[in-house]
Design an enzyme around this catalytic site. Structure first.
Site: not given
Length: 437
Positions: A394, A422
């Site tokens: 991420h 995430k």
């Protein structure tokens, strides 16, 4: 593979409200579940990582009620998970790539007297956990590696736990190992002493852990950063019955950086008195020349009056996640930026030093990488239309979104943009709201 192409944006201006902190969210959920009493957790981060923790707690028999969009009522189990599984059928816990769920749950379950199977995505099975398991085995915990030694997946079985002797744990790989041990030991209802071997990295994350444990009535004594003593009593729900999750200071770094590069931004949800270490990212960008105006619950960041950011040479042990954003600011700075003491990057969602070096070169930077550092010399002009691989990480996606900003900004394509789920599912929408086109 899904892709997202971001067009150049010369100026950013506006306000962004942050999602809740991942570190605080998952610690709070677990502590609330282990406590005696009922806790309302407000402004919880809605993301893959917290979803994995919520799923795990429900599988363990903890009663959870969603009482608002990001608000949950957690019925604590008094340190005893209702569902303990059996040797034939252990409780199956899939934890994705959520280190803030996997490590603390490993320790808590290891002292809980049940049968558990903990596993995740392939990358989680490459992330080391040996130092935590070694520490838990010192007190008698029964933990078995099911594939490769030192790595998940894990099988946990009931054990006779004895914390009467000094417990040693390495501190130089991941602070999550010490966090996990600290959070689990009060479940034994015996005083325990932990000694950290080597330098403890990411100390601010341990401060978050200690702060939250204190809010659940457990005070840990410590001698510097080398020795910690957990008490012989366990968790209680906060007196107010409620805990509010701060906005995520690591996620704030992208919007602080956007303001420093291309205009001004106000970031709401976290302020100068935050318990999160990544708030010190503001000190780093101030050293680079950005204007900082911190308040109690929001921070305004403006680009330098000169329009030019300055290179820095910084020990980043205290801001390991937010330091990735400094690598992006290095592209907009004059001269070479050096980020040091970042060895923990190599054991995160991906090997972040290697990944960062590879992708920075795609946009024209000259990069030198070492075991625990990275040096970045910006090009005169960024290379347009680079296609950035995100490695199911991420932070790689969010970092490289900044390439399109400011006077040097160029078009950039982000592969697998949904990996931001995430921790920050609507990140790209939030970024778009401050882009002046």
């Amino acid at each position: 593979m899904e892709q997202l192409t971001l067009q150049p944006v010369n100026r950013v201006e506006g306000s962004v409200k942050l999602p809740g902190s991942k570190s605080i969210s998952n610690r709070t959920l677990l502590l609330a579940a282990l406590a005696d009493g009922v806790t309302e957790v407000r402004d919880l981060l809605a993301s893959d990582d917290t979803a994995r923790m919520l799923d795990a707690l429900q599988a363990l028999g903890v009663k959870l009620e969603q009482i608002g969009e990001n608000d949950w009522r957690v019925h604590g189990c008094g340190g005893k998970f209702p569902n303990k599984g059996s040797a034939e059928q252990p409780v199956d816990l899939f934890l994705g790539n959520a280190g803030t769920a996997f490590r603390p749950l490993t320790a808590a379950l290891a002292v809980s007297g049940g049968h558990y199977y903990l596993h995740g995505v392939p990358r989680m099975h490459e992330r080391p956990i040996k130092d935590l398991v070694d520490a838990l085995r010192q007190i008698g915990c029964e933990i078995e590696y099911l594939q490769n030694g030192g790595f998940p997946p894990l099988k946990i079985s009931p054990a006779n736990v004895d914390v009467s002797k000094l417990i040693k744990i390495r501190g130089d790989v991941s602070s999550q190992f010490l966090t996990a041990l600290l959070m689990a030991l009060p479940l034994t209802k015996q005083e325990a002493t932990i000694e950290v071997v080597g330098e403890l990295i990411s100390k601010p994350y341990i401060e978050i852990t200690l702060n939250l444990m204190d809010q659940f009535n457990v005070q840990v004594a410590r001698d510097g950063w080398q020795r910690f003593i957990t008490p012989d009593y366990s968790y209680l729900s906060p007196d107010s019955g409620q805990l509010n999750v701060e906005g995520d200071a690591s996620s704030a770094s992208y919007f602080y950086a956007a303001g420093a590069i291309a205009g001004k931004t106000t970031v709401e949800g976290v302020g100068k008195n935050s318990i999160q270490g990544d708030i010190k990212f503001l000190d780093a960008i101030k050293a680079m020349g950005a204007e900082i105006h911190p308040g109690n619950t929001a921070v305004l960041v403006r680009k330098p009056i000169s329009g030019k950011l300055k290179a820095i040479d910084l020990d980043c042990n205290h801001i390991p996640d937010a330091a990735m954003t400094l690598a992006m600011l290095a592209l907009f700075a004059e001269d070479t930026t050096t980020l040091r003491n970042i060895a923990s990057w190599r054991v995160k969602e991906t090997d972040r030093i290697a990944a960062m070096a590879t992708e920075l070169r795609k946009v024209g930077a000259i990069v030198e990488e070492g075991a625990d550092y990275i040096k970045i010399t910006p090009p005169e002009k960024l290379t347009p239309n680079a296609v950035i691989d995100t490695y199911d990480d991420h932070r790689m996606a969010m970092c490289f979104s900044l390439i399109c900003l400011g006077e040097k900004g160029v078009p950039v394509t982000i592969n697998d943009p949904k990996c931001v789920n995430k921790t920050f599912p609507d990140y790209f929408d939030k970024l778009d709201t401050i882009c002046q086109r």
